[in-house]
Design a protein around this motif. Structure first.
Motif, PDB file in Angstrom:
ATOM      1  N   PRO A 183       0.823  -1.211   0.000  1.00  0.00           N
ATOM      2  CA  PRO A 183       0.000   0.000   0.000  1.00  0.00           C
ATOM      3  C   PRO A 183       0.859   1.265   0.000  1.00  0.00           C
ATOM      4  O   PRO A 183       1.843   1.348   0.722  1.00  0.00           O
ATOM      5  N   GLY A 184       0.476   2.215  -0.835  1.00  0.00           N
ATOM      6  CA  GLY A 184       1.149   3.503  -0.846  1.00  0.00           C
ATOM      7  C   GLY A 184       2.505   3.523  -1.529  1.00  0.00           C
ATOM      8  O   GLY A 184       3.233   4.497  -1.404  1.00  0.00           O
ATOM      9  N   VAL A 185       2.869   2.453  -2.241  1.00  0.00           N
ATOM     10  CA  VAL A 185       4.160   2.404  -2.914  1.00  0.00           C
ATOM     11  C   VAL A 185       3.954   2.516  -4.421  1.00  0.00           C
ATOM     12  O   VAL A 185       3.186   1.762  -5.010  1.00  0.00           O
ATOM     13  N   GLU A 186       4.646   3.478  -5.026  1.00  0.00           N
ATOM     14  CA  GLU A 186       4.675   3.646  -6.476  1.00  0.00           C
ATOM     15  C   GLU A 186       6.001   3.064  -6.950  1.00  0.00           C
ATOM     16  O   GLU A 186       7.067   3.509  -6.526  1.00  0.00           O
ATOM     17  N   THR A 187       5.938   2.058  -7.803  1.00  0.00           N
ATOM     18  CA  THR A 187       7.140   1.359  -8.248  1.00  0.00           C
ATOM     19  C   THR A 187       7.489   1.754  -9.674  1.00  0.00           C
ATOM     20  O   THR A 187       6.656   1.653 -10.572  1.00  0.00           O
ATOM     21  N   HIS A 188       8.730   2.185  -9.858  1.00  0.00           N
ATOM     22  CA  HIS A 188       9.258   2.534 -11.175  1.00  0.00           C
ATOM     23  C   HIS A 188      10.217   1.427 -11.580  1.00  0.00           C
ATOM     24  O   HIS A 188      11.168   1.129 -10.855  1.00  0.00           O
TER      25      HIS A 188
END
Length: 189
Positions: free
Chosen positions: A32-37
């Motif tokens: 939750p709440g993690v944006e992965t590039h």
């Protein structure tokens, strides 16, 4: 994209060990709440297909995918804020590039920017046996601020197969960035 609290860069290189990359990508996408590039090298694309039968699109589910040759992508710049970078698996070529400040392509430039900005860089090398040059490069990278997290799973959690072993390494990697997970049973639990 949902609101995020954390932005993490995941890079995948062409070392054997794609189950580790898959487990890490899935765990980050589910956090939750993690944006992965995501940055995937050309060699990683080939090894991913050989070891898992999957494509980069399969790996990139829930991630923002960047072209490994696009040196104008946000992760190439130190002014682009993120909360850490993982390279899993990490080839000895990538390790050597990082240890010696050779920033060719997006993946190496992103790692260099991560270190120079004092952000956490977690390297998951996957090679055996290790030669003196590999060990010296690991030491150089560690002295520069990288965390060296070899793909050496534990067995105290009684893994039931490859997925559990890969989950252990993914979990240990996420621990380095303080990202909660339930990928393995911790000692004493």
């Amino acid at each position: 994209m949902p609101s995020t609290d954390r932005r993490i860069v995941l890079a995948v290189t062409g070392a054997s060990g794609m189950p580790y990359a898959m487990a890490t990508a899935r765990a980050l996408a589910a956090a939750p709440g993690v944006e992965t590039h995501l940055i995937v090298s050309e060699a990683a694309e080939k090894v991913l297909a050989i070891e898992t039968g999957m494509t980069v699109d399969d790996l990139a589910q829930g991630c923002i995918l960047h072209n490994c040759h696009d040196i104008t992508a946000p992760p190439a710049s130190g002014s682009w804020k993120h909360d850490g970078m993982i390279i899993c698996p990490c080839t000895m070529k990538t390790l050597a590039s990082i240890a010696n400040g050779y920033g060719e392509g997006l993946l190496h430039r992103a790692a260099d920017a991560t270190l120079k900005e004092g952000r956490k860089l977690v390297l998951v090398p996957r090679e055996t046996p290790l030669g003196v040059i590999h060990l010296e490069n690991m030491l150089r990278a560690a002295k520069a601020g990288a965390v060296i997290l070899p793909a050496c799973p534990g067995f105290y959690h009684e893994p039931g197969g490859v997925d559990a072993l890969a989950g252990f390494i993914a979990g240990k990697t996420l621990d380095q960035l303080d990202i909660p997970h339930d990928l393995f049973r911790r000692w004493g639990d």
